[in-house]
Write a protein that holds these residues in place. Structure first.
Motif: not given
Length: 279
Positions: A272-279
């Motif tokens: 959840k924490a990396t959904r927007a930052t790790v692609k």
């Protein structure tokens, strides 16, 4: 020639460490000492090696390529038997005939898992490309950086990412001795480069009691992200590092991770924490 190879590898590693600092700290990165060390190593290279290194590093900071199963680990070029023998004998510099990087015979922990098979199932995205619930530790027991890294390294070995956790620990602590990977906000990013044959992998652990990571860091480390990095994706690791740093400098994500009751819950927090930052 072995000393020249080691000299080149050390120069490359310091350059990549500087890249890491700039990736996570931006303009606030203090790389003065690294710059001086890099300049010194460059100036003390043998003339032939320096010319080659300077030329290649202008294009890419990955100049040294480990040989893996008779292939260049960066571009994948299959090497001729004579080239393989030349790399192993280490009597002269041997360049990859495809990408021109300088080849060397690595030592240390190796990736041992089976190569992923093509599947018609759901494609992995985000952090799931690099990690899994089996690589989470919701409660690290260690009280020192080495003990924390040992726990995470054992996770990687148990899940067949590496063949020797102890070699992984030794390499990671050598890296920490060069420049500690703690960055504030209770975060640390120990890692080992050169684990060839597989993909970039990440084990994640929480220390609720906190770990004093280095003498200059005033606050303890609670969040330990331990990565194994194939040489070919060293530059991509910078993106992963920046994404994780961006996610967990946010207090809400750190709080959620600290409250995770078990490994599965910690995995859900990480996703959840990396959904927007790790692609």
């Amino acid at each position: 020639m072995r000393s020249t190879i080691n000299h080149l590898i050390q120069l490359q590693e310091l350059t990549l460490i500087r890249d890491e600092q700039r990736s996570i700290r931006g303009n606030a990165a203090d790389t003065h000492q690294l710059d001086e060390s890099i300049q010194h190593l460059s100036e003390t290279l043998e003339p032939e090696a320096k010319v080659i290194y300077d030329r290649l590093s202008k294009k890419d900071h990955i100049v040294m390529a480990p040989m893996n199963d008779g292939n260049c680990s960066v571009c994948g070029m299959k090497l001729a038997i004579s080239q393989v023998q030349g790399v192993k004998q280490c009597k002269t510099l041997v360049a990859c005939p495809s990408c021109a990087r300088l080849l060397y015979d690595p030592s240390g922990a190796k990736w041992v898992g089976e190569r992923p098979k093509r599947s018609s199932g759901e494609r992995k995205v985000g952090i799931a490309r690099f990690s899994a619930p089996s690589l989470m530790i919701a409660e690290l027991q260690g009280s020192t950086p080495r003990e924390a890294v040992e726990e995470l390294a054992r996770k990687l070995q148990e899940n067949r990412f590496v063949d020797d956790a102890e070699k992984l620990v030794l390499a990671a602590m050598d890296r920490e001795n060069t420049l500690p990977t703690s960055i504030g906000h209770g975060l640390a990013f120990p890692h080992v480069r050169g684990i060839e044959g597989g993909g970039l992998s990440l084990a994640f652990g929480i220390s609720r009691k906190g770990i004093r990571w280095d003498a200059e860091q005033k606050s303890p480390v609670h969040f330990v992200f331990f990565s194994t990095i194939p040489t070919a994706v060293s530059m991509f690791y910078l993106k992963l590092l920046a994404g994780l740093s961006e996610s967990f400098t946010k207090e809400t994500n750190r709080k959620a991770a600290m409250e995770a009751k078990n490994d599965e819950a910690l995995w859900k927090v990480l996703v959840k924490a990396t959904r927007a930052t790790v692609k």
